[in-house]
Design a protein around this motif. Structure first.
Motif, short mmCIF file in Angstrom:
data_model
loop_
_atom_site.label_atom_id
_atom_site.label_comp_id
_atom_site.label_asym_id
_atom_site.label_seq_id
_atom_site.Cartn_x
_atom_site.Cartn_y
_atom_site.Cartn_z
N VAL A 110 -9.77 -0.69 3.35
CA VAL A 110 -9.85 -0.50 1.90
C VAL A 110 -10.88 -1.46 1.30
O VAL A 110 -11.71 -1.05 0.48
N ASN A 118 -9.76 -6.10 -9.30
CA ASN A 118 -9.63 -4.67 -9.02
C ASN A 118 -8.26 -4.42 -8.55
O ASN A 118 -7.59 -3.76 -8.21
N LEU A 129 -16.07 -0.46 -4.51
CA LEU A 129 -15.22 -1.21 -5.43
C LEU A 129 -15.10 -2.68 -5.05
O LEU A 129 -15.14 -3.56 -5.91
N TYR A 130 -14.98 -2.97 -3.76
CA TYR A 130 -14.76 -4.35 -3.31
C TYR A 130 -15.97 -4.96 -2.63
O TYR A 130 -15.85 -6.00 -1.99
N GLY A 173 -13.59 0.80 0.03
CA GLY A 173 -13.26 1.09 -1.36
C GLY A 173 -12.23 2.20 -1.49
O GLY A 173 -11.39 2.39 -0.61
N THR A 174 -12.34 2.91 -2.57
CA THR A 174 -11.42 4.00 -2.88
C THR A 174 -12.18 5.32 -2.87
O THR A 174 -13.41 5.33 -2.82
N SER A 175 -11.45 6.40 -2.97
CA SER A 175 -12.11 7.71 -3.00
C SER A 175 -13.00 7.86 -4.22
O SER A 175 -14.01 8.55 -4.19
N TRP A 176 -12.65 7.20 -5.32
CA TRP A 176 -13.45 7.31 -6.54
C TRP A 176 -14.53 6.23 -6.64
O TRP A 176 -15.44 6.34 -7.45
N ASN A 177 -14.45 5.19 -5.79
CA ASN A 177 -15.47 4.15 -5.80
C ASN A 177 -15.52 3.44 -4.45
O ASN A 177 -14.83 2.44 -4.24
N TYR A 214 -5.79 -2.56 5.41
CA TYR A 214 -6.21 -3.28 4.20
C TYR A 214 -7.71 -3.60 4.27
O TYR A 214 -8.44 -3.44 3.28
N VAL A 265 0.84 -1.20 0.00
CA VAL A 265 0.00 0.00 0.00
C VAL A 265 0.88 1.25 0.00
O VAL A 265 1.73 1.42 0.87
#
Length: 158
Positions: free
Chosen positions: A125, A158, A136-137, A129-133, A122, A80
């Motif tokens: 995350v 991803n 995501l997971y 997810g991420t700042s844009w999605n 981890y 990371v």
């Protein structure tokens, strides 16, 4: 199927099966890694409703079974980037340019006080997810994935 995806699937399968069997002993490095991280992984995966075998497999793959310089120097088992509570280490890393060619560069990676902190970050995350999605997971969450294989596919894509 990409090589790293196959490796992640194989590791998740092997780790998932190793919990159920008491067969042939693995190499010392692998056994030591699993013994050292199994309790923290179980704790974090249960708290966050994730598959522990997927987290363990990803940590094994990304840290080369805890032997990578990043895991040894910074307790960073997932590669990371960034900083954690203001702490980071700078290391050489291979990156791909937009054309797909690889090049080496220096990057800052998070430096964690403990392996537990790496696992918690981890899991954050995977759950956030991420700042844009932020979702995501979400397909890898236990409530959304029918098996660790399904979760592994989501993480690997991803």
């Amino acid at each position: 199927m990409k090589l790293w995806k196959k490796l992640t699937l194989m590791l998740a399968s092997a780790i998932g099966l190793s919990v159920l069997t008491t067969g042939v002993a693995q190499a010392d490095t692998h056994t030591d890694f699993i013994n050292r991280l199994s309790q923290p992984v179980l704790k974090v995966s249960r708290q966050n409703h994730l598959y522990g075998s997927v987290m363990m497999a990803q940590a094994a793959l990304e840290s080369n079974w805890g032997t990578s310089q990043l895991s040894l120097d910074a307790n960073n088992y997932f590669g990371v980037k960034g900083s954690y509570d203001g702490h980071s280490v700078t290391m050489s890393t291979a990156e791909a340019n937009p054309g797909g060619s690889m090049y080496n560069t220096l990057a800052q990676f998070k430096s964690y006080p403990t392996a537990q902190d790496s696992l918690n970050d981890y899991a954050k995350v995977l759950r956030g997810g991420t700042s844009w999605n932020p979702f995501l997971y979400e397909g890898a969450w236990r409530e959304n994935a029918s098996s660790y294989m399904t979760a592994t596919n989501i993480v690997a894509e991803n």
